[in-house]
Design a protein around this motif. Structure first.
Motif, PDB file in Angstrom:
ATOM      1  N   LEU A  74      -8.409 -25.965  -2.234  1.00 12.85           N
ATOM      2  CA  LEU A  74      -9.158 -26.396  -1.184  1.00 12.85           C
ATOM      3  C   LEU A  74     -10.704 -25.812  -0.759  1.00 12.85           C
ATOM      4  N   LYS A  75     -10.937 -24.675  -0.685  1.00 10.82           N
ATOM      5  CA  LYS A  75     -11.999 -24.301  -0.719  1.00 10.82           C
ATOM      6  C   LYS A  75     -13.295 -24.779  -1.031  1.00 10.82           C
ATOM      7  N   LYS A  76     -13.205 -25.490  -2.376  1.00 11.19           N
ATOM      8  CA  LYS A  76     -14.172 -26.088  -2.359  1.00 11.19           C
ATOM      9  C   LYS A  76     -13.969 -27.521  -2.379  1.00 11.19           C
ATOM     10  N   VAL A  77     -13.869 -28.036  -2.401  1.00  8.63           N
ATOM     11  CA  VAL A  77     -12.663 -30.062  -1.119  1.00  8.63           C
ATOM     12  C   VAL A  77     -13.559 -29.687   0.407  1.00  8.63           C
ATOM     13  N   PHE A 112     -13.978 -31.616  10.511  1.00  8.69           N
ATOM     14  CA  PHE A 112     -12.960 -30.798   9.592  1.00  8.69           C
ATOM     15  C   PHE A 112     -13.102 -29.505   9.072  1.00  8.69           C
ATOM     16  N   GLN A 113     -11.914 -28.824   9.989  1.00 10.71           N
ATOM     17  CA  GLN A 113     -11.587 -26.960   9.544  1.00 10.71           C
ATOM     18  C   GLN A 113     -10.310 -26.817   9.383  1.00 10.71           C
ATOM     19  N   ARG A 114     -10.419 -25.471   9.129  1.00  4.65           N
ATOM     20  CA  ARG A 114      -9.790 -24.277   7.718  1.00  4.65           C
ATOM     21  C   ARG A 114      -8.885 -24.033   8.906  1.00  4.65           C
ATOM     22  N   ILE A 115      -6.989 -23.945   9.219  1.00  5.67           N
ATOM     23  CA  ILE A 115      -6.524 -23.345   9.464  1.00  5.67           C
ATOM     24  C   ILE A 115      -5.653 -23.017   8.785  1.00  5.67           C
ATOM     25  N   HIS A 116      -5.288 -23.087   7.864  1.00  4.28           N
ATOM     26  CA  HIS A 116      -4.575 -22.133   7.544  1.00  4.28           C
ATOM     27  C   HIS A 116      -4.548 -21.865   5.997  1.00  4.28           C
ATOM     28  N   ILE A 133      -6.370 -28.096   5.679  1.00  9.04           N
ATOM     29  CA  ILE A 133      -7.942 -28.159   6.166  1.00  9.04           C
ATOM     30  C   ILE A 133      -7.692 -29.233   7.230  1.00  9.04           C
ATOM     31  N   VAL A 134      -7.812 -29.725   8.452  1.00 13.72           N
ATOM     32  CA  VAL A 134      -7.354 -30.760   9.250  1.00 13.72           C
ATOM     33  C   VAL A 134      -8.541 -31.293   9.993  1.00 13.72           C
ATOM     34  N   ALA A 135      -8.415 -32.821   9.897  1.00 15.79           N
ATOM     35  CA  ALA A 135      -9.573 -33.996  10.628  1.00 15.79           C
ATOM     36  C   ALA A 135     -10.020 -32.995  12.008  1.00 15.79           C
ATOM     37  N   VAL A 136     -10.418 -32.554  13.001  1.00 21.40           N
ATOM     38  CA  VAL A 136     -10.340 -32.094  13.831  1.00 21.40           C
ATOM     39  C   VAL A 136     -10.191 -33.250  14.763  1.00 21.40           C
ATOM     40  N   MET A 149      -1.865 -27.452  -3.094  1.00 23.37           N
ATOM     41  CA  MET A 149      -0.885 -27.177  -4.219  1.00 23.37           C
ATOM     42  C   MET A 149      -1.144 -26.230  -5.325  1.00 23.37           C
ATOM     43  N   GLU A 150      -1.832 -25.227  -5.114  1.00 23.79           N
ATOM     44  CA  GLU A 150      -1.885 -24.730  -5.995  1.00 23.79           C
ATOM     45  C   GLU A 150      -3.623 -25.217  -6.720  1.00 23.79           C
ATOM     46  N   ASP A 151      -3.770 -25.282  -7.920  1.00 23.85           N
ATOM     47  CA  ASP A 151      -5.090 -25.894  -8.490  1.00 23.85           C
ATOM     48  C   ASP A 151      -5.436 -27.095  -7.907  1.00 23.85           C
TER      49      ASP A 151
END
Length: 234
Positions: A176-179, A188-192, A196-199, A156-158
């Protein structure tokens, strides 16, 4: 056994005695000194290293906030104060917790347990076990989240919103990049750019949509490699 060296700074002698009494109930803590004024406490902090600082905010010479801001190397901080309106400043200084006076024993114990857990996490001292947790600042204090309870994380932005199974979402100031850097890559995988989703929480993937128990999330073209790998092994 892990022992955290700690000091307490408070201009109220009775408050200091109460803090000392509570601290002595924890074998993991070693109270090395107490101070009734911030200046003496600050001098001690410049000369020695401690792990945990209990500190009042509203003191007559130097406020607890000013003292903490002046430290080059900050220990874990637990603010203890009679005033609620300093919570945001404590959050900015990444305080571990924020306890209101009069000090409740159970509330104090909860803050100390959090400090011990976080200290072990930071120092990789979990008795040979990997700490399966994520620590974030939310609602002016540090929050411990079990990784197995996370379904997905939304940008959600920042801020990010962490969607946790059977609990309210947790909002924290973090990109999001930091978490993602704090999370195990196999879980965990970034999809968008926003998700990020828990696989292991994925139920199905169809038409660039990831179906979870409580949400359906889009998959960006740049993350389609993950979708192909996931479907290959299903």
């Amino acid at each position: 056994m892990t022992r955290l060296k700690c000091i307490a700074i408070d201009d109220e002698p009775l408050a200091l005695k109460l803090i000392a009494r509570y601290v002595h109930q924890f074998p993991e803590l070693q109270l090395v000194q107490t101070f009734e004024d911030a200046i003496s406490g600050a001098e001690y902090l410049k000369q020695g290293t401690i792990d945990l600082l209990f500190i009042d905010i509203n003191m007559p010479d130097v406020s607890g906030l000013e003292l903490v801001r002046s430290l080059d190397k900050k220990p874990l901080i637990i603010f203890i104060t009679a005033y609620r309106n300093f919570a945001y400043e404590g959050f900015e200084l990444e305080a571990l917790d924020y306890i209101l006076k009069p000090i409740d024993a159970k509330r104090f114990a909860k803050a100390v347990d959090k400090a011990i857990d976080y200290y072990k996490f930071k120092n990789n001292d979990a008795g040979g076990k990997t700490d399966n947790s994520l620590y974030v600042y939310s609602e002016y204090r540090m929050v411990k989240i079990n990784l197995d309870d996370i379904e997905y994380i939304e940008s959600m932005e920042d801020y990010i919103k962490i969607h946790v199974h059977n609990a309210k979402t947790i909002l924290t100031l973090m990109p999001l990049k930091k978490v993602l850097e704090k999370l195990p890559a196999d879980k965990f995988q970034r999809i968008h750019r926003s998700f990020i989703v828990a696989v292991d929480k994925i139920k199905s993937i169809h038409n660039r949509k990831v179906q979870l128990a409580h949400a359906e999330l889009p998959v960006s073209e740049s993350y389609m490699d993950f979708v192909r790998k996931w479907m290959k092994f299903k």
